[in-house]
Design a protein around this motif. Structure first.
Motif, PDB file in Angstrom:
ATOM      1  N   UNK A 231       0.829  -1.200   0.000  1.00 61.79           N
ATOM      2  CA  UNK A 231       0.000   0.000   0.000  1.00 61.79           C
ATOM      3  C   UNK A 231       0.865   1.251   0.000  1.00 61.79           C
ATOM      4  N   UNK A 232       0.223   2.369  -0.307  1.00 56.98           N
ATOM      5  CA  UNK A 232       0.877   3.671  -0.219  1.00 56.98           C
ATOM      6  C   UNK A 232       0.241   4.445   0.940  1.00 56.98           C
ATOM      7  N   UNK A 233       1.058   4.880   1.871  1.00 51.25           N
ATOM      8  CA  UNK A 233       0.580   5.611   3.041  1.00 51.25           C
ATOM      9  C   UNK A 233       1.328   6.926   3.125  1.00 51.25           C
ATOM     10  N   UNK A 234       0.593   8.024   2.959  1.00 50.94           N
ATOM     11  CA  UNK A 234       1.188   9.367   3.047  1.00 50.94           C
ATOM     12  C   UNK A 234       2.432   9.492   2.165  1.00 50.94           C
ATOM     13  N   UNK A 235       2.289   9.001   0.923  1.00 48.82           N
ATOM     14  CA  UNK A 235       3.381   9.128  -0.037  1.00 48.82           C
ATOM     15  C   UNK A 235       4.469   8.084   0.092  1.00 48.82           C
ATOM     16  N   UNK A 236       4.340   7.177   1.077  1.00 50.90           N
ATOM     17  CA  UNK A 236       5.346   6.131   1.260  1.00 50.90           C
ATOM     18  C   UNK A 236       4.803   4.793   0.773  1.00 50.90           C
ATOM     19  N   UNK A 237       5.697   4.002   0.191  1.00 56.38           N
ATOM     20  CA  UNK A 237       5.334   2.658  -0.254  1.00 56.38           C
ATOM     21  C   UNK A 237       5.625   1.688   0.880  1.00 56.38           C
ATOM     22  N   UNK A 238       4.567   1.026   1.393  1.00 55.26           N
ATOM     23  CA  UNK A 238       4.708   0.142   2.551  1.00 55.26           C
ATOM     24  C   UNK A 238       4.285  -1.268   2.154  1.00 55.26           C
ATOM     25  N   UNK A 239       5.155  -2.237   2.408  1.00 61.18           N
ATOM     26  CA  UNK A 239       4.849  -3.629   2.068  1.00 61.18           C
ATOM     27  C   UNK A 239       5.068  -4.524   3.286  1.00 61.18           C
ATOM     28  N   UNK A 240       4.403  -5.645   3.266  1.00 66.51           N
ATOM     29  CA  UNK A 240       4.598  -6.654   4.302  1.00 66.51           C
ATOM     30  C   UNK A 240       4.341  -8.027   3.723  1.00 66.51           C
ATOM     31  N   UNK A 241       5.247  -8.958   3.942  1.00 63.37           N
ATOM     32  CA  UNK A 241       5.081 -10.312   3.425  1.00 63.37           C
ATOM     33  C   UNK A 241       4.068 -11.086   4.250  1.00 63.37           C
ATOM     34  N   UNK A 242       3.453 -12.118   3.657  1.00 67.98           N
ATOM     35  CA  UNK A 242       2.559 -12.976   4.439  1.00 67.98           C
ATOM     36  C   UNK A 242       3.315 -13.634   5.592  1.00 67.98           C
ATOM     37  N   UNK A 243       2.626 -13.831   6.712  1.00 65.34           N
ATOM     38  CA  UNK A 243       3.260 -14.478   7.860  1.00 65.34           C
ATOM     39  C   UNK A 243       2.523 -15.744   8.295  1.00 65.34           C
ATOM     40  N   UNK A 244       1.423 -16.066   7.624  1.00 67.30           N
ATOM     41  CA  UNK A 244       0.756 -17.339   7.880  1.00 67.30           C
ATOM     42  C   UNK A 244       0.488 -18.032   6.549  1.00 67.30           C
ATOM     43  N   UNK A 245       0.212 -19.312   6.602  1.00 64.03           N
ATOM     44  CA  UNK A 245       0.068 -20.136   5.406  1.00 64.03           C
ATOM     45  C   UNK A 245      -1.288 -19.935   4.751  1.00 64.03           C
ATOM     46  N   UNK A 246      -1.274 -19.605   3.465  1.00 58.27           N
ATOM     47  CA  UNK A 246      -2.482 -19.520   2.658  1.00 58.27           C
ATOM     48  C   UNK A 246      -2.195 -20.173   1.317  1.00 58.27           C
ATOM     49  N   UNK A 247      -3.200 -20.773   0.722  1.00 67.05           N
ATOM     50  CA  UNK A 247      -3.044 -21.488  -0.539  1.00 67.05           C
ATOM     51  C   UNK A 247      -3.727 -20.715  -1.662  1.00 67.05           C
TER      52      UNK A 247
END
Length: 242
Positions: free
Chosen positions: A44-60
């Protein structure tokens, strides 16, 4: 932490999709958006910053997939994360530490492993000692030193000790939060991992379905070998999440 139990399951805890994102979040008492970010990550973009986060639980499956995409192990991982969230620690602050758990412990699906309970606090504490930033400070809110041992804070321990682990060291059953009278669990060994009452083994869906069909609480309780308080609790919990 419940003692090791033999598994006799018709489903694969790691590979069979059992729950949709909406179902899994509802079972754990979490906002769907929260659980989705854990399972799918975010960009996502928050206040002009690009913010990412990897998945931390298992999904298929693909990120846009509807229907069942969470295996039992993913639900168990979400349960452990919910404990940390309940301790008041924002996930984004401890995400880097959590992402190292599997590497440091030398196993996959660390959040669903018995070793999270026995070794995880030590791993996270060591991580905090090596880092001097907000993430490290957040980890220290999860782990305390007691009798010269690193252990999880009480609220986290209270969650983790209620997990039932299989002989392979991974979760086979977790209690579902939000119930006051009923003991409702997701147990991969029965009901294909769907919520069931610990006493008697009735599926939560079947109990609620009979009540919704017009039967009284007393009749539903008698039919499934439950108390009226347990049935009322299940109804109240469902209505609260609707």
């Amino acid at each position: 932490m419940t003692a090791l139990a033999p598994e006799k399951s018709a489903v694969d805890r790691f590979a069979d999709p059992l729950y949709s994102l909406a179902e899994a979040s509802r079972f754990l008492g979490l906002p769907e958006s929260t659980f989705r970010s854990w399972a799918r990550g975010y960009d996502v973009h928050v206040k002009g910053r690009h913010v990412t986060g990897n998945p931390v639980i298992t999904a298929l499956g693909a990120s846009g997939q509807r229907g069942a995409s969470i295996p039992f192990v993913g639900l168990a991982e979400g349960y452990a994360l919910a404990a940390m969230r309940r301790a008041g620690v924002p996930l984004q602050r401890i995400r880097p530490a959590l992402e190292q758990l599997s590497t440091q412990m030398g196993i996959g699906n660390a959040l669903a492993s018995q070793r999270l309970y026995t070794d995880g606090a030590e791993v996270l504490y060591d991580y905090a000692q090596r880092h001097d930033d907000q993430q490290a400070a957040a980890v220290r809110d999860l782990v305390v030193v007691r009798n010269n041992q690193r252990v999880f804070a009480e609220v986290v321990q209270d969650y983790l000790k209620r997990i039932t682990f299989g002989s392979d060291g991974y979760a086979v059953a977790i209690p579902l939060p939000g119930f006051e009278q009923a003991d409702v669990v997701a147990d991969v060994r029965r009901g294909f991992g769907q919520p069931t009452f610990a006493r008697g083994g009735a599926r939560l869906e079947d109990v609620l379905g009979l009540f919704d069909a017009g039967e009284s609480v007393a009749t539903v309780a008698l039919e499934f070998g439950l108390t009226g308080l347990e049935v009322e609790d299940a109804i109240r919990n469902r209505d609260k999440k609707s």
